[in-house]
Design an enzyme around this catalytic site. Structure first.
Site, PDB file in Angstrom:
ATOM      1  CE  LYS A 191      -2.113   2.692   2.935  1.00 28.77           C
ATOM      2  NZ  LYS A 191      -2.124   3.916   2.106  1.00 28.77           N
ATOM      3  CD  GLU A 267      13.102   1.109   7.453  1.00 27.86           C
ATOM      4  OE1 GLU A 267      12.741   1.838   6.522  1.00 27.86           O
ATOM      5  OE2 GLU A 267      13.916   0.186   7.321  1.00 27.86           O
ATOM      6  CB  CYS A 301      12.921   9.244   8.083  1.00 29.73           C
ATOM      7  SG  CYS A 301      14.072   8.286   7.086  1.00 29.73           S
ATOM      8  CD  GLU A 402       9.115  12.977  11.965  1.00 31.96           C
ATOM      9  OE1 GLU A 402       7.981  12.486  12.145  1.00 31.96           O
ATOM     10  OE2 GLU A 402      10.004  12.383  11.331  1.00 31.96           O
TER      11      GLU A 402
HETATM   12  P1  NAD Z   1       1.947   8.056   7.867  1.00 33.85           P
HETATM   13  O1  NAD Z   1       2.231   7.221   9.066  1.00 33.85           O
HETATM   14  O2  NAD Z   1       0.901   9.082   7.946  1.00 33.85           O
HETATM   15  O3  NAD Z   1       1.539   7.146   6.631  1.00 33.85           O
HETATM   16  C1  NAD Z   1       2.380   6.104   6.152  1.00 33.85           C
HETATM   17  C2  NAD Z   1       1.524   5.038   5.522  1.00 33.85           C
HETATM   18  O4  NAD Z   1       0.732   4.426   6.524  1.00 33.85           O
HETATM   19  C3  NAD Z   1       0.572   5.557   4.461  1.00 33.85           C
HETATM   20  O5  NAD Z   1       0.533   4.603   3.412  1.00 33.85           O
HETATM   21  C4  NAD Z   1      -0.743   5.615   5.220  1.00 33.85           C
HETATM   22  O6  NAD Z   1      -1.873   5.499   4.402  1.00 33.85           O
HETATM   23  C5  NAD Z   1      -0.615   4.415   6.130  1.00 33.85           C
HETATM   24  N1  NAD Z   1      -1.427   4.463   7.337  1.00 33.85           N
HETATM   25  C6  NAD Z   1      -1.812   5.560   8.033  1.00 33.85           C
HETATM   26  N2  NAD Z   1      -2.554   5.191   9.105  1.00 33.85           N
HETATM   27  C7  NAD Z   1      -2.628   3.833   9.086  1.00 33.85           C
HETATM   28  C8  NAD Z   1      -3.237   2.860   9.924  1.00 33.85           C
HETATM   29  N3  NAD Z   1      -3.934   3.198  11.008  1.00 33.85           N
HETATM   30  N4  NAD Z   1      -3.091   1.559   9.612  1.00 33.85           N
HETATM   31  C9  NAD Z   1      -2.374   1.198   8.526  1.00 33.85           C
HETATM   32  N5  NAD Z   1      -1.780   2.059   7.685  1.00 33.85           N
HETATM   33  C10 NAD Z   1      -1.891   3.368   7.966  1.00 33.85           C
HETATM   34  O7  NAD Z   1       3.341   8.657   7.452  1.00 33.85           O
HETATM   35  P2  NAD Z   1       3.616   9.692   6.268  1.00 33.85           P
HETATM   36  O8  NAD Z   1       3.030  10.994   6.710  1.00 33.85           O
HETATM   37  O9  NAD Z   1       3.226   9.088   4.971  1.00 33.85           O
HETATM   38  O10 NAD Z   1       5.197   9.788   6.274  1.00 33.85           O
HETATM   39  C11 NAD Z   1       5.903  10.702   7.050  1.00 33.85           C
HETATM   40  C12 NAD Z   1       6.421  10.011   8.295  1.00 33.85           C
HETATM   41  O11 NAD Z   1       7.170   8.879   7.924  1.00 33.85           O
HETATM   42  C13 NAD Z   1       7.350  10.864   9.109  1.00 33.85           C
HETATM   43  O12 NAD Z   1       7.072  10.683  10.474  1.00 33.85           O
HETATM   44  C14 NAD Z   1       8.721  10.286   8.794  1.00 33.85           C
HETATM   45  O13 NAD Z   1       9.691  10.489   9.768  1.00 33.85           O
HETATM   46  C15 NAD Z   1       8.409   8.865   8.628  1.00 33.85           C
HETATM   47  N6  NAD Z   1       9.434   8.196   7.820  1.00 33.85           N
HETATM   48  C16 NAD Z   1      10.309   7.367   8.439  1.00 33.85           C
HETATM   49  C17 NAD Z   1      11.314   6.750   7.721  1.00 33.85           C
HETATM   50  C18 NAD Z   1      12.316   5.847   8.366  1.00 33.85           C
HETATM   51  O14 NAD Z   1      12.963   5.097   7.653  1.00 33.85           O
HETATM   52  N7  NAD Z   1      12.462   5.854   9.683  1.00 33.85           N
HETATM   53  C19 NAD Z   1      11.415   6.966   6.349  1.00 33.85           C
HETATM   54  C20 NAD Z   1      10.502   7.828   5.753  1.00 33.85           C
HETATM   55  C21 NAD Z   1       9.501   8.432   6.501  1.00 33.85           C
HETATM   56  C1  6OH Z   2      13.998   8.124   4.863  1.00 33.83           C
HETATM   57  O1  6OH Z   2      13.181   9.039   4.697  1.00 33.83           O
HETATM   58  C2  6OH Z   2      15.012   7.811   3.901  1.00 33.83           C
HETATM   59  C3  6OH Z   2      15.590   6.622   3.789  1.00 33.83           C
HETATM   60  C4  6OH Z   2      16.502   6.396   2.709  1.00 33.83           C
HETATM   61  C5  6OH Z   2      17.202   5.289   2.519  1.00 33.83           C
HETATM   62  O2  6OH Z   2      17.109   4.271   3.321  1.00 33.83           O
HETATM   63  C6  6OH Z   2      18.129   5.142   1.417  1.00 33.83           C
HETATM   64  O3  6OH Z   2      19.079   4.424   1.575  1.00 33.83           O
HETATM   65  O4  6OH Z   2      17.970   5.761   0.367  1.00 33.83           O
END
Ligand code: NAD
Ligand code: 6OH
Length: 498
Positions: A191, A267, A301, A402
């Site tokens: 998804k 993550e 992130c 954040e």
């Molecule tokens: P989000 O948690 O709002 O959404 C991520 C995904 O989860 C989407 O596909 C969303 O539809 C789905 N989702 C939302 N609620 C859900 C539920 N209750 N059950 C199942 N699925 C659900 O995150 P976002 O706003 O898309 O992304 C930004 C966040 O992601 C930031 O907090 C960022 O730090 C984090 N992030 C972390 C990493 C990492 O590797 N640690 C990498 C990228 C982004």
């Molecule tokens: C998080 O937002 C980014 C992660 C990126 C990677 O893990 C990568 O290696 O490109």
């Protein structure tokens, strides 16, 4: 609507309709939601939201592919060939993937061409290589009779894996999980974020063209709570869930997955700190922090949102960072060289809420802090100014929470122990950066930072073999290299008495 082959995209009013991909063909619904460009608010595609029955069908198709289809009996060589064909398929349509990622996110073309799409391709090639060269653990065990025993470890797929991805690096972060899941022989329900459904839909076509059997890769479009995301995490036919996104969403998924005691890999968010020592090269450090704070409009992130600078360098560093932030201002920068928009109006409202909050809490706004004006269609977009603050206390919301935007707070420090205490005092623990030219200090400080990743004199230098992930609210487990293969396979230890 018109549509011919099972993997051909439909169109409605001249725009693509992004379908769900179940058991090897696209499935549409009348429940369409718009895919909106954050550059100017234009609708770029319609998205067919999946329902619970479709999630159910996708799980059955995935199970069938594993238990009755060829994928369940596939050899490593066959899966490696599929992964390489997927990588080649994205590469052959590189410009289309670039355009789709930009349509969804508005991110700058350089970033998309050099990071998003190439890294998406590299993930498939990397895990093809890794699974080819993977060995097996074995131990010779002493026994009382002197004959001994041989232990060795075999791997099997986990089964049907739910992959839930965020919007900030859509293809990259989806493929980072898909590639190892497929390499290990699993079937997948993926998804993408509702904000960024486009490249994942192109990927479904690539999978079909690459000969990935029906049911192995299923794509479901929709939202989180009360929609497809929640349906995937609650489904009893899903064997493991891997998720990248917000920490609060991680909590919701843990609740949903608890009854089945599903393995989880998370993550999550970060509030990443950087330390700049007075011996650092101020221009190099300011270049590095401008990159780590403002790349992808701060929506990474791993992005730096709080910087601690040793007092003798503080004023010079703040001015050096200000110049770089101002040069990235979307209204002032040369076309294509400034930061892009945030992902959506809703996310902009959240980021602007923090811009207000910082001022109310006493921040000095070094630069930015508002919304750029263009005098064209981009005024309907989700742009903000890159922003640098100083003067907030360590317990201010903008220093602890954040924000996920192009922001950073810069504070002075006096001693190594003091700054380590402040960097480590966070509910998150994903990444940190240290800028210093003192070799012993670099090792000493890096070893005391409580995060999953520490960079010294660089940022986002990623070797795909290394463990990736965070502690505390930043996640559960690690992916990357063998850590990914450990999550996407189940091991059995076999002990043979000799
Ligand atoms: P989000 O948690 O709002 O959404 C991520 C995904 O989860 C989407 O596909 C969303 O539809 C789905 N989702 C939302 N609620 C859900 C539920 N209750 N059950 C199942 N699925 C659900 O995150 P976002 O706003 O898309 O992304 C930004 C966040 O992601 C930031 O907090 C960022 O730090 C984090 N992030 C972390 C990493 C990492 O590797 N640690 C990498 C990228 C982004
Ligand atoms: C998080 O937002 C980014 C992660 C990126 C990677 O893990 C990568 O290696 O490109």
């Amino acid at each position: 609507m018109s549509g011919h082959s099972p993997t051909q995209m439909r169109h409605l009013d001249g725009l693509p309709v992004l379908g769900n991909f179940i058991d090897g063909h696209f499935e549409y619904t009348d429940d369409l939601f718009p895919d909106i460009s954050p550059v100017d608010g234009r609708v770029v595609a319609h998205v067919a939201q999946a329902d619970a029955a479709m999630v159910d069908r996708a799980v059955r198709a995935a199970r069938h592919a594993l238990e009755a289809g060829a994928w369940g009996r596939s050899t490593v060589a066959e899966r490696v060939a599929a992964l390489r064909a997927i990588a080649g398929g994205i590469e052959a349509r590189f410009e289309e993937f670039v355009a789709a990622e930009i349509a969804d996110t508005g991110k700058d073309i350089h970033h998309t061409r050099t990071i998003d799409i190439p890294r998406g391709i590299a993930n498939f090639r990397f895990f093809a290589d890794l699974i080819t060269t993977m060995g097996s653990e074995s131990y010779h065990t002493d026994t009382a009779d002197g004959m001994g025993a041989l232990n060795y470890v075999t791997r099997r797929p986990v089964g049907v894996v739910g992959v839930i991805a965020p919007w900030n690096l859509p293809l990259l972060l989806l493929s980072w999980k898909l590639a190892p899941a497929l390499a290990c022989g699993n079937a997948v329900l993926a998804k993408p974020s509702e904000e960024t459904p486009y490249t994942a839909t192109l990927l479904a076509q690539v999978m079909a063209d690459a000969g990935v059997p029906p049911g192995v890769f299923n794509l479901l479009h929709g939202f989180g709570a009360g929609s497809v995301g929640e349906a995937i995490t609650r489904h009893p036919g899903i064997d493991a869930i891997t998720f990248t996104g917000e920490s609060a969403t991680g909590t919701a998924i843990m609740h949903a997955a608890a009854p089945g005691v599903k393995p989880l890999s998370f993550e999550l968010g970060g509030k990443n700190g950087a330390i700049v020592f007075a011996d650092a090269d101020v221009d190099e450090a300011a270049d590095g922090i401008a990159r780590s704070a403002f790349s992808n409009c701060g929506q990474v992130c791993l992005a730096t949102e709080r910087v601690y600078v040793e007092r003798p360098l503080f004023s010079r560093f703040v001015q050096a960072l200000r110049l770089r932030a101002e040069a990235l201002s979307p209204a002032r920068a040369a076309p294509g060289s400034g930061i892009g928009p945030l992902i959506s109006q809703a996310h902009r409202a959240k980021v602007l809420g923090y811009y207000d909050r910082a001022v109310r809490d006493g921040a000095e706004v070094v630069c930015g802090g508002g919304v750029p004006r263009f005098g064209d269609a981009r005024d309907s977009g989700a742009f903000v100014e890159p922003t640098v603050w100083t003067g907030l206390p360590d317990d201010a919301a903008c220093v602890r929470e954040e924000i996920f935007g192009p922001v950073c707070h810069v504070a002075p420090f006096d001693t190594e122990d003091e700054v380590l205490g402040r960097v480590n005092d966070s509910p998150y623990g994903l990444a940190a950066v240290v800028w210093t030219n003192d070799l012993r200090r670099a090792h000493r400080v890096a070893g005391r930072i409580e995060t999953g990743i520490v960079w010294v004199n660089t940022w986002f230098l990623r070797d795909l073999r290394t463990p990736f992930g965070g502690i505390r609210l930043s996640g559960i487990g690690r992916e990357g290299g063998m850590r990914s293969l450990d999550f996407y396979s189940e091991t059995t230890n076999i002990c043979i008495k000799l």
